[in-house]
Design a protein around this motif. Structure first.
Motif, short mmCIF file in Angstrom:
data_model
loop_
_atom_site.label_atom_id
_atom_site.label_comp_id
_atom_site.label_asym_id
_atom_site.label_seq_id
_atom_site.Cartn_x
_atom_site.Cartn_y
_atom_site.Cartn_z
N ARG A 199 0.77 -1.15 -0.25
CA ARG A 199 -0.02 -0.18 0.11
C ARG A 199 1.22 1.16 0.12
O ARG A 199 1.66 1.31 0.79
CB ARG A 199 -0.80 0.23 1.22
CG ARG A 199 -2.15 1.97 1.37
CD ARG A 199 -3.13 1.26 2.78
NE ARG A 199 -3.46 -0.31 3.02
CZ ARG A 199 -4.08 0.22 3.79
NH1 ARG A 199 -4.65 1.28 4.32
NH2 ARG A 199 -4.66 -1.00 4.25
N ARG A 200 0.61 2.12 -0.94
CA ARG A 200 1.36 3.39 -1.49
C ARG A 200 0.73 4.21 0.37
O ARG A 200 -0.03 4.06 0.58
CB ARG A 200 0.80 4.11 -1.99
CG ARG A 200 1.58 4.31 -3.35
CD ARG A 200 1.24 4.48 -4.74
NE ARG A 200 1.74 6.23 -4.43
CZ ARG A 200 2.81 6.41 -5.16
NH1 ARG A 200 3.56 5.22 -5.52
NH2 ARG A 200 3.35 7.49 -5.48
N CYS A 202 0.30 7.94 2.56
CA CYS A 202 -0.56 9.07 2.66
C CYS A 202 -0.55 9.77 3.71
O CYS A 202 0.15 9.09 5.53
CB CYS A 202 -1.86 8.66 2.27
SG CYS A 202 -2.74 7.70 3.59
N LYS A 205 -5.33 10.04 7.00
CA LYS A 205 -6.59 9.48 5.77
C LYS A 205 -7.95 10.36 6.57
O LYS A 205 -8.17 9.95 7.53
CB LYS A 205 -6.92 7.95 6.62
CG LYS A 205 -7.82 6.69 5.62
CD LYS A 205 -7.18 5.72 4.84
CE LYS A 205 -8.35 5.05 4.53
NZ LYS A 205 -8.19 3.63 4.23
N SER A 315 -2.52 -0.09 -7.58
CA SER A 315 -1.71 0.59 -7.33
C SER A 315 -1.32 1.78 -7.84
O SER A 315 -0.87 3.01 -7.71
CB SER A 315 -0.45 -0.32 -7.06
OG SER A 315 -0.26 -1.45 -6.72
N GLU A 318 -4.17 4.49 -6.78
CA GLU A 318 -3.01 5.38 -5.11
C GLU A 318 -2.25 6.31 -5.93
O GLU A 318 -2.01 6.94 -4.78
CB GLU A 318 -2.19 3.68 -4.49
CG GLU A 318 -3.62 3.15 -3.91
CD GLU A 318 -2.23 1.98 -2.91
OE1 GLU A 318 -3.28 1.70 -2.05
OE2 GLU A 318 -1.10 2.13 -3.55
N ARG A 321 -4.25 8.72 -7.22
CA ARG A 321 -4.93 9.44 -5.79
C ARG A 321 -3.94 10.59 -5.42
O ARG A 321 -4.21 11.87 -4.49
CB ARG A 321 -4.80 8.29 -4.49
CG ARG A 321 -5.69 9.06 -3.49
CD ARG A 321 -5.19 8.18 -2.51
NE ARG A 321 -4.34 8.10 -2.13
CZ ARG A 321 -3.39 6.73 -0.69
NH1 ARG A 321 -4.54 5.71 -0.55
NH2 ARG A 321 -1.79 7.03 -1.14
N ASP A 322 -2.80 9.71 -5.34
CA ASP A 322 -1.82 11.05 -4.61
C ASP A 322 -1.39 12.01 -5.56
O ASP A 322 -0.86 13.13 -4.27
CB ASP A 322 0.03 9.97 -4.11
CG ASP A 322 0.29 9.16 -3.18
OD1 ASP A 322 -0.75 8.93 -2.61
OD2 ASP A 322 0.98 8.30 -3.19
N ARG A 371 -7.28 -0.79 0.68
CA ARG A 371 -6.60 0.04 0.20
C ARG A 371 -8.35 1.48 -0.49
O ARG A 371 -6.98 2.38 -0.88
CB ARG A 371 -5.96 -0.50 -0.91
CG ARG A 371 -5.23 -1.50 -0.19
CD ARG A 371 -3.55 -2.01 -1.27
NE ARG A 371 -2.61 -1.05 -2.20
CZ ARG A 371 -2.55 -1.79 -2.55
NH1 ARG A 371 -1.58 -2.82 -3.12
NH2 ARG A 371 -1.05 -0.96 -3.66
N VAL A 385 -9.67 7.03 -3.51
CA VAL A 385 -9.92 6.17 -4.76
C VAL A 385 -10.35 5.01 -4.38
O VAL A 385 -11.29 5.11 -2.41
CB VAL A 385 -8.45 4.70 -4.14
CG1 VAL A 385 -8.69 3.78 -4.69
CG2 VAL A 385 -6.76 5.65 -4.93
#
Length: 594
Positions: A199-200, A202, A205, A315, A318, A321-322, A371, A385
């Motif tokens: 998982r990337r 963050c 959350k 992936s 994410e 998303r970043d 995720r 996501v």
């Protein structure tokens, strides 16, 4: 291409390969098996014996062939050039492979995941001396006409900018920045690699407080999904799972769509690949591929690659998303993915659990759905996501393991009803089996931006649907004529709601999409019809009198006759409906003659 030999093939069991002499093998390491360098992944290590799952056809692979190690896990390349691409389960570019003249993916084919020759216009967003951390935006690249690609500092990298490239054209292999962290210098390019099973990280959350607007009334009004949420869409064959996902892909208000065709039939994926590029984005009037990524892994492709495709899709989600985008991932179908787990588990001789699925099936499902989420990023943006996973239970049995375990990890459930599908009622989402646990969190958004009575009105219509289901049991036994008019009004109101509200035509230019304002006004009109009709019947009127009002047919046809840009016409319909009831009530309010 890897060159370091870490062992030799000992035994081949379909996509599972046992490797002898693999003392240096690492768990989840990406390997290349045999003289054709077939891609695989180490799944088990016992002493000097390792087991790998191979993502390609192993026909002809023989004991004694060398196995090469790469020293890294299965990873995706994250950089400009992903958007609009069509990849297989391990991110091989299918359109590039097609240009090589191969009708099918040739075994052992080595094609760069991202184009190494194409130049991208890079505009720096930082300068020398700036302090940056993981997720900071180094610069921007116009990836498509709709998506600005934000080049980020990779996770686990932080420090001071020593040098950044000036604005100009660069290939993804060119260094565009150097970051110093003490005695360590990091050279950054336009892309970086990331392990798909990890998982990337963050910054923070967030709770899901914004709805993912889909334009489908049964979803947005009854069972809404939050941005950053997760939903399961189970249904038997022919109930419309793929069509719902494709409709969501076109109409939902996510910035980026990732469609993962995981183990679906080849003809469905073919239709998707042929039709999706022709779709016009309703917001930009450009091709949908300008903001879409397709991962195609059909049922005739190697089963191990099917298992990896889900992680490849999440992936990529994410990563965008970043950057600060809202991403919607359509996984079709997680049942085929679970079947891949079952087949690989059986070939590795693991102890089976329910219906032959491995005991770690719930863990893998949780790893995927958890995720999802809405996050604050280090670059000051907010992204999300949203995962929409379809489930294909055998015979439409929702009690089978994949559906039951999936329900544990999602907070929204759109159960498709076979009877509705057979009656050509689409979307065939059953209102009695489905639910959404995001109501309380996203209701403040609806009440602030749309209608203060949104939650109350939704609860009223859900209560009527529950009452109608109980009354239908009586109707099936003795017919509707024995019911009092107040109960017959409940049946009539729900009939209107199901046909004039829940049922939606994907072929009608007006009805294929409904803005939230139109949905709330339509719901208010239907509830007004019931509440005023109930009051009128209690004063002595009959259900026949209520249905004979001239405005009744207009109410039935309002979903077709009122476009999204003229929702104020529904206010006029509401006022005329109120006047029609006022006129009827005036008759029954008059005192009886002596």
């Amino acid at each position: 291409m890897a060159e370091k030999i870490i062992g030799t093939v000992k035994r081949v069991v379909g996509p599972v390969v046992e490797i002898a002499g693999a003392r240096e093998a690492q768990m989840l390491e990406l390997v290349e098996v045999g003289t054709e360098h077939l891609l695989g992944e180490i799944m088990r290590v016992q002493g000097d014996l390792a087991t790998a799952q191979v993502y390609e056809d192993t026909t002809g692979l023989t004991p004694g062939e060398a196995v090469f190690g790469t020293g890294m896990p299965l990873s995706v390349e994250l950089g400009p050039g992903i958007m609009g691409g069509i990849f297989d389960g391990v991110q091989r570019p299918l359109m590039v492979i097609r240009t090589l003249g191969d009708q099918y993916i040739r075994r052992g084919i080595q094609v760069p995941l991202l184009d190494r020759q194409k130049e991208w216009l890079f505009t720096p967003a930082v300068k020398a001396g700036d302090t940056v951390s993981s997720g900071t935006t180094l610069g921007t690249v116009p990836e498509t006409a709709m998506i600005e690609h934000r080049v980020l500092v990779p996770p686990d990298v932080a420090g001071t900018i020593e040098w950044v490239a000036p604005e100009g054209l660069y290939t993804i292999e060119r260094v565009i920045a150097r970051i110093t962290d003490g005695a360590t210098t990091h050279e950054l390019k336009l892309y970086h690699r990331w392990p798909v099973r990890r998982r990337r990280p963050c910054k923070e959350k967030l709770p899901p407080t914004m709805p993912l607007v889909t334009g489908l009334r049964v979803i947005d009004t009854l069972f809404p999904l939050a941005k950053g949420g997760s939903v399961a869409v189970p249904g038997g064959f022919g109930t419309g799972k793929t069509m719902i996902q494709q409709s969501l892909a076109k109409w939902c208000d996510a910035d980026i769509i990732i469609f993962v065709g995981c183990g679906e039939r080849g003809n469905e994926i073919t239709d998707l690949l042929l039709e999706f590029p022709k779709l016009i984005d309703p917001r930009s009037q450009k091709s949908m591929m300008e903001r879409s990524i397709i991962i195609a892994n059909t049922s005739n492709m190697p089963v191990a690659a099917r298992e990896a495709s889900i992680y490849t899709g999440i992936s990529l989600g994410e990563y965008y998303r970043d950057m600060g985008y809202h991403v919607a991932i359509m996984a079709d179908s997680t049942s085929r993915w679970a079947e891949a787990l079952r087949e690989l588990s059986g070939r590795m001789e693991e102890m089976p659990a329910d219906e032959g699925y491995p005991a770690y099936l719930p863990t893998r499902l949780a790893e995927f759905y958890e995720r999802a989420g809405m996050v604050n990023n280090s670059n000051g943006t907010t992204g999300s996501v949203t995962t929409i996973g379809s489930v294909s239970p055998m015979g439409g049995d929702f009690s089978e393991p994949v559906t039951q375990h999936t329900r544990r990890f999602v907070r929204c459930f759109w159960g498709l009803d076979r009877q509705l599908a057979n009656a050509r009622h689409y979307p065939a989402i059953g209102w009695l089996d489905s639910y959404s646990e995001y109501i309380d969190e996203i209701a403040p958004w609806f009440e602030e931006h749309v209608d203060r009575e949104w939650r109350a009105n939704r609860n009223k219509i859900m209560d009527l649907l529950q009452r109608e289901a109980r009354l239908q049991q009586v109707v099936k036994l003795v017919g509707p004529d024995v019911l009092p008019d107040t109960q017959r009004l409940v049946l009539e109101t729900c009939h209107i709601f199901k046909n004039a509200f829940l049922q939606q035509s994907a072929f009608d230019p007006v009805d294929m999409f409904a803005v939230i304002a139109k949905q709330t006004k339509m719901l208010r009109i239907i509830l007004t019809f019931h509440e005023r009709g109930d009051a009128l019947i209690r004063k002595g009127a009959t259900i026949v009198k209520v249905k004979r009002m001239k405005i009744y047919p207009e109410m039935i046809r309002m979903k077709f006759t009122v476009p999204n840009d003229q929702v104020e016409r529904l206010d006029d319909l509401q006022r005329r409906l109120e006047r029609a009831f006022d006129n009827l009530e005036a008759i029954y309010d008059q005192p009886a003659e002596l």
